[in-house]
Design a protein around this motif. Structure first.
Motif, PDB file in Angstrom:
ATOM      1  N   SER A 127      37.418  47.219  39.443  1.00  0.00           N
ATOM      2  CA  SER A 127      36.998  46.123  38.514  1.00  0.00           C
ATOM      3  C   SER A 127      37.845  45.165  38.033  1.00  0.00           C
ATOM      4  O   SER A 127      39.149  45.350  38.271  1.00  0.00           O
ATOM      5  N   ALA A 128      37.529  44.321  37.582  1.00  0.00           N
ATOM      6  CA  ALA A 128      38.327  43.176  36.881  1.00  0.00           C
ATOM      7  C   ALA A 128      37.482  42.388  35.913  1.00  0.00           C
ATOM      8  O   ALA A 128      36.433  42.331  35.862  1.00  0.00           O
ATOM      9  N   VAL A 160      33.631  39.713  32.302  1.00  0.00           N
ATOM     10  CA  VAL A 160      33.702  40.421  33.142  1.00  0.00           C
ATOM     11  C   VAL A 160      33.581  39.611  34.692  1.00  0.00           C
ATOM     12  O   VAL A 160      32.803  38.790  34.641  1.00  0.00           O
ATOM     13  N   ILE A 161      34.139  40.277  35.503  1.00  0.00           N
ATOM     14  CA  ILE A 161      34.217  39.496  36.963  1.00  0.00           C
ATOM     15  C   ILE A 161      33.656  40.207  37.757  1.00  0.00           C
ATOM     16  O   ILE A 161      32.797  39.880  38.582  1.00  0.00           O
ATOM     17  N   THR A 162      33.939  41.629  37.793  1.00  0.00           N
ATOM     18  CA  THR A 162      33.356  42.547  38.730  1.00  0.00           C
ATOM     19  C   THR A 162      33.662  43.931  38.317  1.00  0.00           C
ATOM     20  O   THR A 162      34.658  44.209  37.531  1.00  0.00           O
ATOM     21  N   ASP A 163      32.727  44.757  38.750  1.00  0.00           N
ATOM     22  CA  ASP A 163      32.816  46.244  38.380  1.00  0.00           C
ATOM     23  C   ASP A 163      32.546  47.027  39.814  1.00  0.00           C
ATOM     24  O   ASP A 163      31.751  46.728  40.538  1.00  0.00           O
ATOM     25  N   ASP A 164      33.653  47.952  40.264  1.00  0.00           N
ATOM     26  CA  ASP A 164      33.307  48.974  41.075  1.00  0.00           C
ATOM     27  C   ASP A 164      33.806  48.422  42.684  1.00  0.00           C
ATOM     28  O   ASP A 164      34.166  49.219  43.176  1.00  0.00           O
ATOM     29  N   VAL A 165      33.529  47.174  42.866  1.00  0.00           N
ATOM     30  CA  VAL A 165      33.640  46.561  43.890  1.00  0.00           C
ATOM     31  C   VAL A 165      34.792  45.355  43.584  1.00  0.00           C
ATOM     32  O   VAL A 165      34.390  44.276  43.192  1.00  0.00           O
ATOM     33  N   LEU A 166      36.073  45.276  44.226  1.00  0.00           N
ATOM     34  CA  LEU A 166      37.152  44.481  43.880  1.00  0.00           C
ATOM     35  C   LEU A 166      37.280  43.901  45.298  1.00  0.00           C
ATOM     36  O   LEU A 166      37.772  44.154  46.322  1.00  0.00           O
ATOM     37  N   VAL A 167      36.898  42.318  45.215  1.00  0.00           N
ATOM     38  CA  VAL A 167      37.275  41.515  46.524  1.00  0.00           C
ATOM     39  C   VAL A 167      38.221  40.531  46.203  1.00  0.00           C
ATOM     40  O   VAL A 167      37.762  39.568  45.086  1.00  0.00           O
ATOM     41  N   VAL A 168      39.427  40.375  46.667  1.00  0.00           N
ATOM     42  CA  VAL A 168      40.455  39.587  46.630  1.00  0.00           C
ATOM     43  C   VAL A 168      40.714  38.553  47.703  1.00  0.00           C
ATOM     44  O   VAL A 168      40.865  39.382  48.723  1.00  0.00           O
TER      45      VAL A 168
END
Length: 309
Positions: A127-128, A160-168
């Motif tokens: 998450s982020a 919130v940027i994202t939860d549970d799925v982190l794409v960098v």
């Protein structure tokens, strides 16, 4: 009900509700998901090349590529996804008797992650949040505290940027986090914290999680400032953040892919390369956090002080 949303740079269109998952500024449709007939029990997967196969004491999910080039993704006990060879069209077949709301849960998490991998993007289990234009990511296994950490930061003003799925995206010198789902799916026991982060508004998901939707980051991608591996403590010790060396940081990141069990060597090589870049360019820290409730206050300042020291 038709849902259209932008998640991790992918335009997703479905014929079922995705709730408050992504950004509504859909400019293009990359993937269309349609609901097919229910899946009856004990229907075997088609024969073909197994690209992904993960199980512990029981099977979790399996991906098969058929001789025709189509893909068959099974989340065991829940659903099947029939994916066209160009990844643009998907038919969802839910197991008979499974709660209808699981279509959105599985699509936003498992299916979108799979499609990103297949399109050449590494995906981490994380998450982020956005803290004044600085992205703070949290990676770990299920139940390790990723979403709780994001909620803690949101309670102190982060978005919130994202939860549970982190794409960098790590091609640039400064890696950037792609914006994904704004919904935080929380386990029981932290209702007071959830209320502080989202003003008391919530819904209950098909898998019995308390779901809140704090403020979403305004940016489509956010510079990655630090990655935290939550390490809950319950021995009365104070909160602290411990920065890992590059080798230990790499080993930590490799332990948290969003989908485990890949057999496709191109995917495995890409994940190793991307994790190596992140370990070299971004601080990776263990977050030793006294686990509540109550949870410690001032966690945002404590982390940024350690990273910027």
């Amino acid at each position: 009900m038709m849902s259209q949303t932008m998640l991790y740079g992918l335009g997703i269109e479905t014929d079922f509700d995705l709730h408050d998952a992504g950004a509504s500024d859909l400019e293009k449709t990359d993937v269309r998901v349609r609901t097919g007939p229910d899946l009856q029990t004990n229907v075997p997967q088609p024969s073909g090349e197994r690209l992904l196969d993960f199980e512990t004491n029981e099977p979790w999910y399996t991906l098969v590529r058929t001789a025709q080039g189509d893909l068959h993704f099974r989340v065991h006990g829940v659903c099947d996804y029939l994916i066209s060879s160009d990844f643009r069209d998907v038919e969802l077949r839910m197991n008979a008797g499974v709660e209808r709301g699981m279509d959105g849960v599985m699509t936003v998490g498992a299916l979108v992650s799979l499609l990103l991998y297949l399109k050449g993007t590494s995906v981490f289990h994380g998450s982020a949040v956005d803290v004044g234009g600085r992205g703070i990511a949290f990676v770990g296994h299920s139940g390790q505290g990723k979403t709780t950490m994001a909620t803690l930061f949101c309670a102190e003003g982060a978005s919130v940027i994202t939860d549970d799925v982190l794409v960098v995206d790590s091609a640039q010198m400064r890696p950037r986090i792609r914006r994904g789902s704004r919904e935080l799916r929380l386990r029981s026991g932290i209702e007071e914290l959830a209320d502080r982060a989202a003003g008391g508004a919530f819904r209950v998901s098909a898998d019995a999680r308390r779901v809140i939707a704090p403020r979403h980051s305004d940016a489509a991608d956010v510079p990655l400032h630090a990655i935290v591996v939550p390490t809950p403590t319950r021995d009365g010790s104070p909160m602290r953040f411990e920065r890992l060396g590059e080798k230990d940081a790499l080993l930590a990141l490799l332990g948290f892919p969003r989908l485990m069990g890949w057999r496709d060597q191109s995917v495995l090589s890409r994940v190793f390369k991307d994790a190596s870049v992140l370990a070299a360019r971004v601080p990776v820290l263990l977050g030793h956090i006294p686990w509540g409730p109550p949870f410690p206050e001032g966690i945002t300042t404590a982390l940024l002080t350690t990273v910027d020291a």
